[in-house]
Design a protein around this motif. Structure first.
Motif, PDB file in Angstrom:
ATOM      1  N   SER A  56       0.821  -1.220   0.000  1.00  0.00           N
ATOM      2  CA  SER A  56       0.000   0.000   0.000  1.00  0.00           C
ATOM      3  C   SER A  56       0.855   1.270   0.000  1.00  0.00           C
ATOM      4  CB  SER A  56      -0.920   0.014   1.230  1.00  0.00           C
ATOM      5  OG  SER A  56      -1.819  -1.069   1.202  1.00  0.00           O
ATOM      6  N   HIS A  80       1.875   4.152   5.483  1.00  0.00           N
ATOM      7  CA  HIS A  80       2.057   3.738   4.088  1.00  0.00           C
ATOM      8  C   HIS A  80       2.676   4.840   3.224  1.00  0.00           C
ATOM      9  CE1 HIS A  80      -0.228   0.222   5.097  1.00  0.00           C
ATOM     10  NE2 HIS A  80      -1.292   0.937   5.403  1.00  0.00           N
ATOM     11  N   SER A 240      -6.513   3.495   2.338  1.00  0.00           N
ATOM     12  CA  SER A 240      -6.482   2.665   3.550  1.00  0.00           C
ATOM     13  C   SER A 240      -5.969   3.478   4.719  1.00  0.00           C
ATOM     14  CB  SER A 240      -5.593   1.449   3.328  1.00  0.00           C
ATOM     15  OG  SER A 240      -4.282   1.824   2.970  1.00  0.00           O
TER      16      SER A 240
END
Length: 240
Positions: A56, A80, A240
């Motif tokens: 990610s 990330h 995310s």
């Protein structure tokens, strides 16, 4: 024979001097590393070596604007996200370190924001074609390695404190028109930061910057929503 011995002694003496000579620059220029490291490849070498795989991952590549952004919670607070900005760098220098600081990290996406220091002439004069070619090269390298791309517009600047008198705003607008068009042709994302940051003279609004070029925390917050939307669109899924 005496001549040969003298010549050999001179050669060995010269070689010794060369090995102990002073650095390429007494002080490395802004955007450069030590001892002629023109693209500052050493800047993130240790950090990159310690990274674990992350499917990610998003890398933010750029200059001082991106470097400072990496200290804000938007990037620093997201496990990330990786900031790979270097103060003073041009797009041409970013091309040189693109493999080390982007491709080798195997991100799902790279956000590229480059051009401010090219327009400022940090490494000497550059044509629009030079700048455009560097940006195009980075996009091509990313796509060839299955990395999605978001191109950020060159942020506003009405003048540069370190190189005043260039009247950069019209040129930045012209380059941003090209970046937006190229992003569309290349099928990559584009995010325009001017509506959020720019004042009437083409600099950054006074409440969003201390020097009319580099955003402050409020300036970065103004950019954040635009960036999130562009990344989400490029990835085709919620962040995310």
């Amino acid at each position: 024979m005496i001549f040969r011995i003298t010549a050999l002694a001179w050669f060995l003496s010269s070689a010794s001097v060369a090995q102990t000579s002073s650095p390429v620059y007494a002080v490395a220029p802004n955007g450069h590393g030590e001892n002629g490291d023109w693209a500052f490849l050493s800047r993130y070498r240790h950090d990159n070596a310690g990274l674990k795989p992350d499917i990610s991952r998003v890398v933010f590549l750029g200059d001082s604007i991106t470097q400072a952004w990496a200290q804000e919670s938007f990037i620093a607070g997201n496990p990330h996200y990786l900031g790979r900005g270097i103060s003073g760098q041009t797009a041409l220098q970013m091309v040189v370190r693109f493999r080390a600081d982007v491709i080798a990290l195997k991100p799902q996406l790279v956000h590229i924001m480059a051009g401010t220091n090219d327009v400022a002439g940090n490494n000497g004069p550059e044509s629009d074609t030079d700048i455009e070619g560097a940006i195009e090269s980075m996009v091509q390298l990313a796509l060839a390695n299955h990395i999605k791309v978001v191109l950020g517009s060159i942020p506003p600047a009405a003048d540069f404190t370190w190189h005043p008198g260039l009247n950069p705003a019209p040129r930045i607008r012209r380059l941003n028109t090209w970046i937006k068009s190229y992003a569309s042709r290349a099928g990559v994302g584009y995010v325009d930061y001017w509506p959020a940051l720019a004042n009437e003279s083409g600099g950054v609004k006074s409440n969003l910057s201390m020097d009319g070029v580099h955003p402050n925390s409020q300036g970065y917050k103004a950019m954040q929503t635009l960036t999130e939307a562009a990344i989400q669109s490029a990835l085709g899924k919620p962040l995310s």
